[in-house]
Design a protein around this motif. Sequence first.
Motif, mmCIF file in Angstrom:
data_model
loop_
_atom_site.group_PDB
_atom_site.id
_atom_site.type_symbol
_atom_site.label_atom_id
_atom_site.label_comp_id
_atom_site.label_asym_id
_atom_site.label_seq_id
_atom_site.Cartn_x
_atom_site.Cartn_y
_atom_site.Cartn_z
ATOM 1 N N PHE A 182 -51.059 -141.342 -23.867
ATOM 2 C CA PHE A 182 -51.043 -140.187 -22.960
ATOM 3 C C PHE A 182 -51.288 -138.891 -23.727
ATOM 4 N N PRO A 183 -52.260 -138.084 -23.304
ATOM 5 C CA PRO A 183 -52.572 -136.857 -24.041
ATOM 6 C C PRO A 183 -51.457 -135.816 -24.010
ATOM 7 N N ARG A 184 -50.705 -135.763 -22.928
ATOM 8 C CA ARG A 184 -49.598 -134.794 -22.823
ATOM 9 C C ARG A 184 -48.373 -135.459 -22.220
ATOM 10 N N VAL A 185 -47.224 -135.286 -22.907
ATOM 11 C CA VAL A 185 -45.959 -135.868 -22.438
ATOM 12 C C VAL A 185 -44.964 -134.734 -22.190
ATOM 13 N N LEU A 186 -44.341 -134.744 -21.025
ATOM 14 C CA LEU A 186 -43.292 -133.772 -20.725
ATOM 15 C C LEU A 186 -41.934 -134.432 -20.908
ATOM 16 N N TYR A 187 -41.070 -133.772 -21.687
ATOM 17 C CA TYR A 187 -39.700 -134.237 -21.887
ATOM 18 C C TYR A 187 -38.751 -133.316 -21.134
ATOM 19 N N ILE A 188 -37.940 -133.885 -20.248
ATOM 20 C CA ILE A 188 -36.973 -133.100 -19.470
ATOM 21 C C ILE A 188 -35.564 -133.619 -19.781
ATOM 22 N N ASP A 189 -34.627 -132.699 -20.003
ATOM 23 C CA ASP A 189 -33.296 -133.054 -20.510
ATOM 24 C C ASP A 189 -32.225 -132.374 -19.659
ATOM 25 N N ILE A 190 -31.509 -133.179 -18.823
ATOM 26 C CA ILE A 190 -30.470 -132.588 -17.970
ATOM 27 C C ILE A 190 -29.061 -132.854 -18.492
ATOM 28 N N ASP A 191 -28.947 -133.355 -19.724
ATOM 29 C CA ASP A 191 -27.648 -133.440 -20.409
ATOM 30 C C ASP A 191 -27.103 -132.011 -20.518
ATOM 31 N N VAL A 192 -25.781 -131.843 -20.489
ATOM 32 C CA VAL A 192 -25.196 -130.496 -20.566
ATOM 33 C C VAL A 192 -25.445 -129.848 -21.927
ATOM 34 N N HIS A 193 -25.790 -130.659 -22.928
ATOM 35 C CA HIS A 193 -26.084 -130.123 -24.263
ATOM 36 C C HIS A 193 -27.593 -129.904 -24.461
ATOM 37 N N HIS A 194 -27.929 -128.976 -25.345
ATOM 38 C CA HIS A 194 -29.338 -128.706 -25.655
ATOM 39 C C HIS A 194 -29.981 -129.905 -26.356
#
Length: 401
Positions: A182-194
């Motif tokens: 995949f040329p572009r991957v989006l990472y999304i993080d909804i954990d309360v920590h960064h």
Amino acid sequence: SNGITRPKGHTVSFHYNSGVEDMHFGKTHPMKPWRLTLTKHLVLGYGLQYAMDTYVAMPASKDQVRAFHDPDYVDFLKEVSPQTFRYQRFIPPKHEGDTVDLGPFNLSTSPGADCPVFDGMSEYLFLYTGATLAATNQLLTGQSDIAINWSGGLHHAHKSEASGFCYINDIVLAILDLLHLFPRVLYIDIDVHHGDGVEEAFQRQPRVMTLSYHRYGPYDETGHKFFPGTGDLADTGLKGTIGEHFALNVPIPSGIDDRQYKYLFESITARAIDAYKPKAIVLQCGADSLGGDRLGQFNINIKQHGECVSFVKKQGLPLLILGGGGYTARNVARAWCHETALATDNGANLPDRIPLDLVPRPQAFTGRAHGDGMLFPKFQRDHKNDCVEADLEYMVKRLEW
Ligand code: ZLM
Ligand code: CA
Ligand code: ZN
């Protein structure tokens, strides 16, 4: 039967090895792999295995882990045990007032350590990583449209250092694999920590956009920042590299409620997808953003946490769903079971009453303070809501470039 059906139009796979369950980070350590036993039994208790392909994961190989981590660190993780662990050199504590003696790679055998060396640790690490890589492979081969590993999502681990209960960064390894196709991957993080480890790994890299929602703020009474203390609004990737502007951070004060979180999550995630046009998405679903979490400070309920998963799923892109934090075990299991149902289009098919005859330690889901065996309990504790509406609006508006 139980009303559970396979989703029409997409395939979901579930990757797990119950070898991760019996591990103990230490008696009162907040990270409890036993929450994964609860999750598994709730998923099976509701019959969700009939809606997806289930796979027993093999452990990751050292070579696979070396794709991101330092070879010496990988060797160390593979061999170390409480019996063989030695402090090779004295490392002064990072934070004032910390009493733990740190060993190599930020590991320790002191009882108060974030990253202790415990019995079975090597097996645990390579198993959760193996499950994430197997899930990733399903997306790469097109055998699954959504692949789930609740034992993964350990976003703080660095190239040659453990951090915040995380030793191997399975997320970075997964994204590196996804980049082969995949040329572009989006990472999304909804954990309360960064999600600092993932952001750091790809901060020079425009082919990965990282987007973390997290508790962030000034020093508290004890002189500590909420862990890990990074993820400011102004942090958007490494300045002066082609990775600049491909990291997004949404720092949030304590006590955010469902309505406010939905507003932030949906407007910012939609804008990021619209601008970046990813070809695959990795979603870290840390359940410590739920109200009543032992470490978290948000007031999100399971329904809204799940709506984040549904919102991302609706984009129709190959999706890797991972776990992460989550320290009130019964709520972690509830959330991740509900989200497994959402991934398989069975969200409406789970009765609120938990099938207690089918889960172990049913008392973990009962008792007045715990929601009386309901999938969607009323959270008893909630944090003071310090969110200023104008600030939330500002965070959304700044993306209108
Ligand atoms: N001390 N025991 C989230 C990772 C959060 C750093 C302050 C340790 C704890 C915590 C450990 C048994 C994810 C920090 C804390 C006390 C330096 C953190 C062992 C309680 C205990 O009772 C405990 C004696 C321990 C650790 C609390 N540590 C709470 N918060 C954070 C790390 C990981 O959810 O994002 C992804 C899985 N660490 O705040 C200190 C600064 C260590
Ligand atoms: Ca986060
Ligand atoms: Zn967390």
